[in-house]
Design a protein around this motif. Sequence first.
Motif, PDB file in Angstrom:
ATOM      1  N   LEU A  80      27.380  39.825  35.306  1.00 58.07           N
ATOM      2  CA  LEU A  80      28.557  39.406  36.051  1.00 58.07           C
ATOM      3  C   LEU A  80      29.786  39.942  35.332  1.00 58.07           C
ATOM      4  CD1 LEU A  80      29.951  37.651  38.233  1.00 58.07           C
ATOM      5  CD2 LEU A  80      29.868  35.772  36.598  1.00 58.07           C
ATOM      6  N   ASP A  81      30.544  40.814  35.997  1.00 59.41           N
ATOM      7  CA  ASP A  81      31.777  41.367  35.441  1.00 59.41           C
ATOM      8  C   ASP A  81      32.962  40.635  36.051  1.00 59.41           C
ATOM      9  OD1 ASP A  81      30.676  43.574  33.884  1.00 59.41           O
ATOM     10  OD2 ASP A  81      30.170  44.458  35.815  1.00 59.41           O
ATOM     11  N   LEU A  82      33.859  40.172  35.222  1.00 62.31           N
ATOM     12  CA  LEU A  82      35.104  39.560  35.678  1.00 62.31           C
ATOM     13  C   LEU A  82      36.230  40.516  35.310  1.00 62.31           C
ATOM     14  CD1 LEU A  82      34.482  35.914  34.426  1.00 62.31           C
ATOM     15  CD2 LEU A  82      34.109  36.839  36.710  1.00 62.31           C
ATOM     16  N   ALA A 102      40.282  41.475  35.691  1.00 67.94           N
ATOM     17  CA  ALA A 102      41.633  41.037  36.044  1.00 67.94           C
ATOM     18  C   ALA A 102      42.501  42.275  36.209  1.00 67.94           C
ATOM     19  CB  ALA A 102      42.200  40.135  34.950  1.00 67.94           C
TER      20      ALA A 102
END
Length: 101
Positions: free
Chosen positions: A17-19, A21
Amino acid sequence: MVFCVIRDPQTAVGRRLDLVASRRSEFPFALLAWSGNAIFERQLREYAKEVKGWVFDGHGLWKKENPSECATGTMDTMIETEKDIFCILGLDYLDPSDRNC
């Protein structure tokens, strides 16, 4: 960017899972840069560079020889959607589900 691996306790299968911003002005570029597989993303960057003479990444699209000049001509022009990027590149829009090569 932050990433983590989530494992299914029953199968031990992991999912990354890449977050990511991004600034509002960079959002369409970040979305496009993270919504296909590695082959699609590499081909898109290569096309932008070799055919159009632009550099594309998750932050923007700009002239290779003059980074202060964005693809639309001025830094003040807002690109709102992924469709805008495809249009600037002269490509037909691909839905995210169709971006796996």
